[in-house]
Design a protein around this motif. Structure first.
Motif, PDB file in Angstrom:
ATOM      1  N   ASP A   1      -5.325  23.220  -6.638  1.00 57.59           N
ATOM      2  CA  ASP A   1      -4.171  22.909  -5.716  1.00 57.59           C
ATOM      3  C   ASP A   1      -4.189  24.184  -4.649  1.00 57.59           C
ATOM      4  O   ASP A   1      -3.809  24.013  -3.450  1.00 57.59           O
ATOM      5  N   GLN A   2      -4.511  25.385  -4.913  1.00 57.46           N
ATOM      6  CA  GLN A   2      -4.752  26.287  -4.091  1.00 57.46           C
ATOM      7  C   GLN A   2      -5.975  26.018  -3.181  1.00 57.46           C
ATOM      8  O   GLN A   2      -5.749  26.166  -1.748  1.00 57.46           O
ATOM      9  N   ARG A   3      -6.966  25.806  -3.505  1.00 53.07           N
ATOM     10  CA  ARG A   3      -7.957  25.397  -2.788  1.00 53.07           C
ATOM     11  C   ARG A   3      -8.006  24.392  -1.801  1.00 53.07           C
ATOM     12  O   ARG A   3      -8.520  24.510  -0.626  1.00 53.07           O
ATOM     13  N   ARG A   4      -7.053  23.192  -2.234  1.00 50.52           N
ATOM     14  CA  ARG A   4      -6.777  22.228  -1.088  1.00 50.52           C
ATOM     15  C   ARG A   4      -6.333  22.633  -0.026  1.00 50.52           C
ATOM     16  O   ARG A   4      -6.418  21.966   0.921  1.00 50.52           O
ATOM     17  N   VAL A   5      -5.179  23.670  -0.006  1.00 51.93           N
ATOM     18  CA  VAL A   5      -4.586  24.142   1.174  1.00 51.93           C
ATOM     19  C   VAL A   5      -5.249  25.076   1.668  1.00 51.93           C
ATOM     20  O   VAL A   5      -4.921  25.481   3.001  1.00 51.93           O
ATOM     21  N   MET A   6      -6.166  25.972   1.213  1.00 44.55           N
ATOM     22  CA  MET A   6      -6.818  27.289   1.853  1.00 44.55           C
ATOM     23  C   MET A   6      -8.039  26.617   3.316  1.00 44.55           C
ATOM     24  O   MET A   6      -8.365  25.460   2.922  1.00 44.55           O
ATOM     25  N   ASP A   7      -7.701  27.243   4.438  1.00 42.74           N
ATOM     26  CA  ASP A   7      -8.613  26.895   5.322  1.00 42.74           C
ATOM     27  C   ASP A   7      -8.632  25.406   5.640  1.00 42.74           C
ATOM     28  O   ASP A   7      -9.543  24.751   5.997  1.00 42.74           O
ATOM     29  N   SER A   8      -7.364  24.759   5.432  1.00 43.48           N
ATOM     30  CA  SER A   8      -7.413  23.192   5.461  1.00 43.48           C
ATOM     31  C   SER A   8      -7.970  22.639   6.603  1.00 43.48           C
ATOM     32  O   SER A   8      -8.541  21.858   6.880  1.00 43.48           O
ATOM     33  N   ASP A   9      -7.465  23.343   7.865  1.00 43.32           N
ATOM     34  CA  ASP A   9      -7.849  22.948   9.182  1.00 43.32           C
ATOM     35  C   ASP A   9      -9.489  22.878   9.464  1.00 43.32           C
ATOM     36  O   ASP A   9      -9.837  22.007  10.208  1.00 43.32           O
ATOM     37  N   ALA A  10     -10.021  23.837   8.826  1.00 40.47           N
ATOM     38  CA  ALA A  10     -11.437  24.209   9.022  1.00 40.47           C
ATOM     39  C   ALA A  10     -12.071  23.036   8.269  1.00 40.47           C
ATOM     40  O   ALA A  10     -13.090  22.564   8.700  1.00 40.47           O
ATOM     41  N   LYS A  11     -11.532  22.665   6.974  1.00 39.51           N
ATOM     42  CA  LYS A  11     -12.101  21.713   6.183  1.00 39.51           C
ATOM     43  C   LYS A  11     -11.955  20.293   6.841  1.00 39.51           C
ATOM     44  O   LYS A  11     -13.028  19.560   6.789  1.00 39.51           O
ATOM     45  N   ARG A  12     -10.867  19.901   7.416  1.00 38.71           N
ATOM     46  CA  ARG A  12     -10.760  18.917   8.159  1.00 38.71           C
ATOM     47  C   ARG A  12     -11.571  18.777   9.382  1.00 38.71           C
ATOM     48  O   ARG A  12     -12.296  17.522   9.513  1.00 38.71           O
ATOM     49  N   ARG A  13     -11.794  19.710  10.134  1.00 38.88           N
ATOM     50  CA  ARG A  13     -12.850  19.776  11.375  1.00 38.88           C
ATOM     51  C   ARG A  13     -14.344  19.425  10.695  1.00 38.88           C
ATOM     52  O   ARG A  13     -15.065  18.627  11.242  1.00 38.88           O
ATOM     53  N   ILE A  14     -14.494  20.269   9.677  1.00 37.04           N
ATOM     54  CA  ILE A  14     -15.866  19.936   9.022  1.00 37.04           C
ATOM     55  C   ILE A  14     -16.004  18.540   8.501  1.00 37.04           C
ATOM     56  O   ILE A  14     -17.132  17.947   8.838  1.00 37.04           O
TER      57      ILE A  14
END
Length: 256
Positions: free
Chosen positions: A66-79
């Motif tokens: 749950d913590q990993r899912r929200v960490m750097d979420s914008d960057a992960k979305r762009r990737i």
């Protein structure tokens, strides 16, 4: 995380164990502010505190899903969006466990004629909403913490396929290009995925550099394309150049 939290973590990843005073000096804030930041990051299990300083947490246990899912979420979305944009319609894929690979699956929802094999129930759930995708779910042991599927049955299942693209995530990348993860069972499944893929695409944000995990998954030399959010750090650039991997950086303009 705040931008200062990210700078704090990046500094520790690059320089190792660090004192509170050094962090305050580097970030230009008071020691009281740094101690507050450290408490917040320690609560999130992103830092380990000891007398007078901090370090990266244990190499044997991953951060909660749950913590990993929200960490750097914008960057992960762009990737995820950038990687999905390079998947042509009609391709076959294997997508493994990870919060960034889940972002890839979200960005694949409008693709046509794709066939996706996965050991990630979150990916299967996301892509079940795609009218023109066939989703094949691996058998095996379901991990409750992240709905990933692992084990010998999963490895045997993956070896039945030969796909166009394997899309994988990792927990850590060493400066020499070594790819790392925490769970030996998950690593063995990912290794099978890499073997059964004509091309291997790695999706990982910049925080994976310098993050230490227990189990060696493989090498960046086994990867054809690497999708990330920032340029490869200078200390790892030589290994990436030697491996000949294509590095594709998702800039802020990728955000929708």
């Amino acid at each position: 995380m705040t931008p200062r939290h990210r700078r704090l973590l990046d500094h520790i990843r690059q320089h190792g164990d660090t004192s509170v005073e050094d962090l305050a000096r580097v970030l230009g804030v008071t020691t009281q502010t740094i101690r507050r930041d450290i408490r917040e990051l320690e609560d999130a299990r992103l830092l380990a505190r000891y007398h007078g300083g901090v370090s990266i947490p244990s190499t044997v246990e991953n951060i909660d899903y749950d913590q990993r899912r929200v960490m750097d979420s914008d960057a992960k979305r762009r990737i995820g969006q950038l990687a999905a944009a390079q998947v042509e319609n009609g391709r076959s894929l294997i997508i493994n466990i990870g919060t960034t690979t889940e972002e890839v699956s979200k960005a694949l929802l409008h693709h046509r004629g794709i066939r996706v094999v996965t050991n990630n129930l979150n990916v299967a759930s996301i892509l079940s909403g795609c009218d023109d995708a066939e989703v094949i779910v691996a058998g095996g042991l379901v991990r409750k913490r992240d709905r990933g599927i692992v084990g010998e049955a999963t490895i045997d299942f993956m070896r039945q396929f030969k796909v166009d693209i394997g899309i994988i995530g990792v927990s850590g990348i060493e400066a020499d290009g070594t790819l790392l993860d925490y769970d030996y069972r998950e690593v063995r499944v990912t290794q099978a995925i890499m073997e059964q893929s004509r091309q291997v695409w790695l999706v990982a944000d910049h925080t994976k550099f310098g993050r230490h995990a227990l189990v060696r998954l493989g090498s960046i030399a086994q990867v054809d394309k690497f999708f990330t959010d920032l340029p490869v750090p200078a200390e790892a650039a030589e290994a990436f150049e030697k491996a000949g991997v294509e590095v594709i950086v998702a800039g802020a303009e990728q955000e929708k």
